[in-house]
Scaffold this motif. Sequence first.
Motif, PDB file in Angstrom:
ATOM      1  N   GLY A  97      21.885 128.116  25.631  1.00  0.00           N
ATOM      2  CA  GLY A  97      23.022 127.487  27.275  1.00  0.00           C
ATOM      3  C   GLY A  97      24.607 128.230  27.110  1.00  0.00           C
ATOM      4  N   SER A  98      24.834 128.793  25.846  1.00  0.00           N
ATOM      5  CA  SER A  98      26.296 129.313  26.382  1.00  0.00           C
ATOM      6  C   SER A  98      25.901 130.313  26.073  1.00  0.00           C
ATOM      7  CB  SER A  98      27.331 129.051  25.039  1.00  0.00           C
ATOM      8  OG  SER A  98      26.437 128.813  23.834  1.00  0.00           O
ATOM      9  N   GLU A  99      26.683 131.985  26.557  1.00  0.00           N
ATOM     10  CA  GLU A  99      26.611 132.805  26.773  1.00  0.00           C
ATOM     11  C   GLU A  99      26.285 133.669  25.617  1.00  0.00           C
ATOM     12  OE1 GLU A  99      28.958 135.784  29.386  1.00  0.00           O
ATOM     13  OE2 GLU A  99      29.149 133.949  30.621  1.00  0.00           O
ATOM     14  N   SER A 100      25.203 134.811  25.503  1.00  0.00           N
ATOM     15  CA  SER A 100      25.260 136.002  24.584  1.00  0.00           C
ATOM     16  C   SER A 100      26.193 136.789  24.245  1.00  0.00           C
ATOM     17  CB  SER A 100      23.339 136.475  24.559  1.00  0.00           C
ATOM     18  OG  SER A 100      23.419 137.380  23.651  1.00  0.00           O
ATOM     19  N   THR A 130      17.523 135.238  19.004  1.00  0.00           N
ATOM     20  CA  THR A 130      16.919 136.356  19.019  1.00  0.00           C
ATOM     21  C   THR A 130      17.576 137.265  20.114  1.00  0.00           C
ATOM     22  OG1 THR A 130      15.126 137.796  20.605  1.00  0.00           O
ATOM     23  CG2 THR A 130      15.389 135.455  21.322  1.00  0.00           C
ATOM     24  N   GLY A 131      17.760 138.906  20.001  1.00  0.00           N
ATOM     25  CA  GLY A 131      18.931 139.236  21.286  1.00  0.00           C
ATOM     26  C   GLY A 131      20.449 139.206  20.249  1.00  0.00           C
ATOM     27  N   GLY A 132      21.737 139.650  20.487  1.00  0.00           N
ATOM     28  CA  GLY A 132      22.599 139.559  20.597  1.00  0.00           C
ATOM     29  C   GLY A 132      23.190 138.594  19.856  1.00  0.00           C
ATOM     30  N   GLY A 133      22.981 137.550  19.988  1.00  0.00           N
ATOM     31  CA  GLY A 133      23.731 135.990  18.877  1.00  0.00           C
ATOM     32  C   GLY A 133      24.406 135.501  19.943  1.00  0.00           C
ATOM     33  N   GLY A 134      25.332 135.044  18.573  1.00  0.00           N
ATOM     34  CA  GLY A 134      26.676 134.338  19.390  1.00  0.00           C
ATOM     35  C   GLY A 134      26.213 133.069  20.440  1.00  0.00           C
ATOM     36  N   GLY A 135      24.853 133.121  20.598  1.00  0.00           N
ATOM     37  CA  GLY A 135      24.691 132.055  21.531  1.00  0.00           C
ATOM     38  C   GLY A 135      23.523 132.942  21.696  1.00  0.00           C
ATOM     39  N   GLU A 191      24.727 125.621  18.213  1.00  0.00           N
ATOM     40  CA  GLU A 191      23.753 125.437  18.791  1.00  0.00           C
ATOM     41  C   GLU A 191      22.679 126.232  18.195  1.00  0.00           C
ATOM     42  OE1 GLU A 191      26.910 126.732  20.236  1.00  0.00           O
ATOM     43  OE2 GLU A 191      27.347 124.553  21.266  1.00  0.00           O
ATOM     44  N   ILE A 192      22.601 127.901  18.230  1.00  0.00           N
ATOM     45  CA  ILE A 192      21.160 128.263  17.837  1.00  0.00           C
ATOM     46  C   ILE A 192      21.214 127.859  16.620  1.00  0.00           C
ATOM     47  CG2 ILE A 192      20.558 130.237  16.339  1.00  0.00           C
ATOM     48  CD1 ILE A 192      22.359 131.745  18.207  1.00  0.00           C
ATOM     49  N   GLU A 193      21.768 126.870  15.487  1.00  0.00           N
ATOM     50  CA  GLU A 193      20.886 126.047  13.944  1.00  0.00           C
ATOM     51  C   GLU A 193      20.763 125.100  14.378  1.00  0.00           C
ATOM     52  OE1 GLU A 193      21.392 128.000  11.260  1.00  0.00           O
ATOM     53  OE2 GLU A 193      22.095 129.437  11.971  1.00  0.00           O
ATOM     54  N   GLU A 194      21.442 124.656  15.672  1.00  0.00           N
ATOM     55  CA  GLU A 194      20.707 122.976  15.850  1.00  0.00           C
ATOM     56  C   GLU A 194      18.601 123.843  16.672  1.00  0.00           C
ATOM     57  OE1 GLU A 194      22.424 120.823  18.996  1.00  0.00           O
ATOM     58  OE2 GLU A 194      20.887 119.210  18.962  1.00  0.00           O
ATOM     59  N   LEU A 195      18.909 124.659  17.676  1.00  0.00           N
ATOM     60  CA  LEU A 195      17.482 125.304  17.667  1.00  0.00           C
ATOM     61  C   LEU A 195      16.710 125.237  16.943  1.00  0.00           C
ATOM     62  CD1 LEU A 195      18.939 126.505  21.827  1.00  0.00           C
ATOM     63  CD2 LEU A 195      17.199 124.706  21.257  1.00  0.00           C
ATOM     64  N   VAL A 196      17.343 126.001  16.293  1.00  0.00           N
ATOM     65  CA  VAL A 196      16.527 126.155  15.010  1.00  0.00           C
ATOM     66  C   VAL A 196      15.912 125.218  14.028  1.00  0.00           C
ATOM     67  CG1 VAL A 196      16.441 127.526  12.782  1.00  0.00           C
ATOM     68  CG2 VAL A 196      16.585 128.756  14.578  1.00  0.00           C
ATOM     69  N   GLN A 197      16.320 124.856  13.474  1.00  0.00           N
ATOM     70  CA  GLN A 197      16.148 123.146  13.090  1.00  0.00           C
ATOM     71  C   GLN A 197      15.738 122.606  14.087  1.00  0.00           C
ATOM     72  OE1 GLN A 197      17.648 123.538   9.797  1.00  0.00           O
ATOM     73  NE2 GLN A 197      16.249 121.839   9.731  1.00  0.00           N
ATOM     74  N   LEU A 198      15.454 122.252  15.299  1.00  0.00           N
ATOM     75  CA  LEU A 198      13.879 122.119  15.885  1.00  0.00           C
ATOM     76  C   LEU A 198      13.156 121.759  15.919  1.00  0.00           C
ATOM     77  CD1 LEU A 198      16.914 120.821  19.003  1.00  0.00           C
ATOM     78  CD2 LEU A 198      15.624 118.874  17.431  1.00  0.00           C
ATOM     79  N   ALA A 199      13.260 123.514  16.544  1.00  0.00           N
ATOM     80  CA  ALA A 199      11.888 123.855  15.818  1.00  0.00           C
ATOM     81  C   ALA A 199      11.316 123.715  15.383  1.00  0.00           C
ATOM     82  CB  ALA A 199      12.239 125.637  16.320  1.00  0.00           C
ATOM     83  N   ARG A 200      11.573 123.913  13.736  1.00  0.00           N
ATOM     84  CA  ARG A 200      10.997 123.484  12.508  1.00  0.00           C
ATOM     85  C   ARG A 200      11.016 122.547  12.336  1.00  0.00           C
ATOM     86  NH1 ARG A 200      15.372 127.683   8.827  1.00  0.00           N
ATOM     87  NH2 ARG A 200      15.209 129.165  10.130  1.00  0.00           N
ATOM     88  N   ALA A 211      19.641 132.720  23.208  1.00  0.00           N
ATOM     89  CA  ALA A 211      18.387 132.529  22.512  1.00  0.00           C
ATOM     90  C   ALA A 211      17.592 132.867  21.473  1.00  0.00           C
ATOM     91  CB  ALA A 211      17.496 133.238  23.749  1.00  0.00           C
ATOM     92  N   VAL A 212      17.028 131.336  21.126  1.00  0.00           N
ATOM     93  CA  VAL A 212      16.010 131.669  20.030  1.00  0.00           C
ATOM     94  C   VAL A 212      14.489 131.583  20.617  1.00  0.00           C
ATOM     95  CG1 VAL A 212      15.328 129.198  18.444  1.00  0.00           C
ATOM     96  CG2 VAL A 212      18.169 129.679  18.504  1.00  0.00           C
ATOM     97  N   ILE A 213      13.916 131.988  19.199  1.00  0.00           N
ATOM     98  CA  ILE A 213      12.664 132.329  19.469  1.00  0.00           C
ATOM     99  C   ILE A 213      11.978 131.825  18.161  1.00  0.00           C
ATOM    100  CG2 ILE A 213      11.822 134.206  21.019  1.00  0.00           C
ATOM    101  CD1 ILE A 213      11.571 135.470  18.239  1.00  0.00           C
ATOM    102  N   ALA A 214      10.902 130.176  19.026  1.00  0.00           N
ATOM    103  CA  ALA A 214       9.839 129.673  17.806  1.00  0.00           C
ATOM    104  C   ALA A 214       8.638 130.132  18.065  1.00  0.00           C
ATOM    105  CB  ALA A 214       9.902 128.267  18.114  1.00  0.00           C
ATOM    106  N   LEU A 215       8.063 130.213  17.160  1.00  0.00           N
ATOM    107  CA  LEU A 215       6.351 130.520  16.903  1.00  0.00           C
ATOM    108  C   LEU A 215       5.643 129.179  16.669  1.00  0.00           C
ATOM    109  CD1 LEU A 215       4.886 132.614  16.668  1.00  0.00           C
ATOM    110  CD2 LEU A 215       4.614 132.704  14.351  1.00  0.00           C
ATOM    111  N   CYS A 216       5.075 129.404  18.103  1.00  0.00           N
ATOM    112  CA  CYS A 216       4.686 127.808  17.843  1.00  0.00           C
ATOM    113  C   CYS A 216       2.752 128.224  18.908  1.00  0.00           C
ATOM    114  CB  CYS A 216       4.937 126.837  18.796  1.00  0.00           C
ATOM    115  SG  CYS A 216       6.752 126.384  18.572  1.00  0.00           S
ATOM    116  N   PRO A 217       2.048 128.470  17.130  1.00  0.00           N
ATOM    117  CA  PRO A 217       0.921 128.118  18.008  1.00  0.00           C
ATOM    118  C   PRO A 217      -0.437 126.951  18.367  1.00  0.00           C
ATOM    119  CG  PRO A 217       0.793 128.484  15.116  1.00  0.00           C
ATOM    120  CD  PRO A 217       2.192 128.885  16.317  1.00  0.00           C
ATOM    121  N   ASP A 218       0.166 125.761  17.813  1.00  0.00           N
ATOM    122  CA  ASP A 218       0.062 124.346  18.016  1.00  0.00           C
ATOM    123  C   ASP A 218       0.977 123.894  18.815  1.00  0.00           C
ATOM    124  OD1 ASP A 218      -2.880 125.189  16.668  1.00  0.00           O
ATOM    125  OD2 ASP A 218      -0.529 125.214  14.643  1.00  0.00           O
ATOM    126  N   ASN A 219       1.867 123.341  18.234  1.00  0.00           N
ATOM    127  CA  ASN A 219       3.381 122.724  18.689  1.00  0.00           C
ATOM    128  C   ASN A 219       3.553 122.515  19.852  1.00  0.00           C
ATOM    129  OD1 ASN A 219       2.005 120.571  17.048  1.00  0.00           O
ATOM    130  ND2 ASN A 219       2.549 121.873  15.044  1.00  0.00           N
TER     131      ASN A 219
END
Length: 307
Positions: free
Chosen positions: A183-186, A271-276, A252-261, A278-286
């Motif tokens: 939600g915040s600009e990269s 993913t990308g430059g950071g500082g805001g 925000e990135i850390e929160e998203l990463v934590q939620l995903a895990r 997007a996050v990618i999560a590898l989710c074959p099942d969930n």
Amino acid sequence: GTQEWAAGHGKVILLGEHAVVYGRHAIAAPLPLAIRARVEDARDGTTLLIPRWGIEQRLQQPARPGSFLQSLTLLLERLGLSQRALHIQVAPEMPRAMGLGGSAALAVAVIRALDRHCALGLDDASVCALAFECEKIAHGTPSGVDNTVATHGQALLYRRGEPATIRPLALKQPLPLVIGLSGSESLTARMVARVRQAWLQHPARYERIFDEIDVLTRHALDALEAHDLGELGELMNICQGQLNALQVSSPEIEELVQLAREHGALGAKLTGGGGGGAVIALCPDNGARVARAMRDAGYQALEVCFG
Ligand code: MEV
């Protein structure tokens, strides 16, 4: 319909962002989301219209440094179109400045639309090279990975150089990813500049981090080959630690990463430059569960297939 419009693809970097600026490998793939553009003749002056992003601009000198208008001015010059009056319309299917390669996708779409309308006969290599010039305006010292994926629309292993090494990747199966938007600009330009500052002060220290990321990226290639998603997720998690060491993460990135895990992702990282961005999560099942957890926490989430 927008089918006849020219397209540039958005991308996700699976592993290797930032280190790729310093000659290491990155694995990247196009997103099913693109930016489309169309060019028509205009009566007077050239205009750029991106209704979905609230942009309606008349080309006038001087453009704000780093803006797409500045890139556009350069493009029109390079293509010998500075004296034409053109109406450039852009329809993005993705949010801007979310670390999903929007600036490169925009450049590629507009270059292709200009090529079509003005019958310039550009090949992919020229499109990619011109988009790289635009990326330099937007980012300062880009590696070239974003404009390469935006042009070719194909999963690849990328390494910068003259010429860049580009190895197309044929994945056994597409990877199910959840993309969480912070939600915040990269702040890609700012993050790339910060890493450069740190590297200039302590080159050996930062070269070691880039080497470590490169090892992870090359192991990820093996994991992709074997379709070993557990291993790949683990490598993504470690890579997030290295990106954190580069100080390009955010709360925000850390929160998203934590939620995903917590909700069953095998691995998650920015993913990308950071500082805001997007996050990618590898989710074959969930995937649905992870996306819901992100949305419940107030973020936007997209389920996509990588490759
Ligand atoms: C941006 O998508 C990826 C970075 O590595 C910058 C670049 O490669 O140009 C952060």
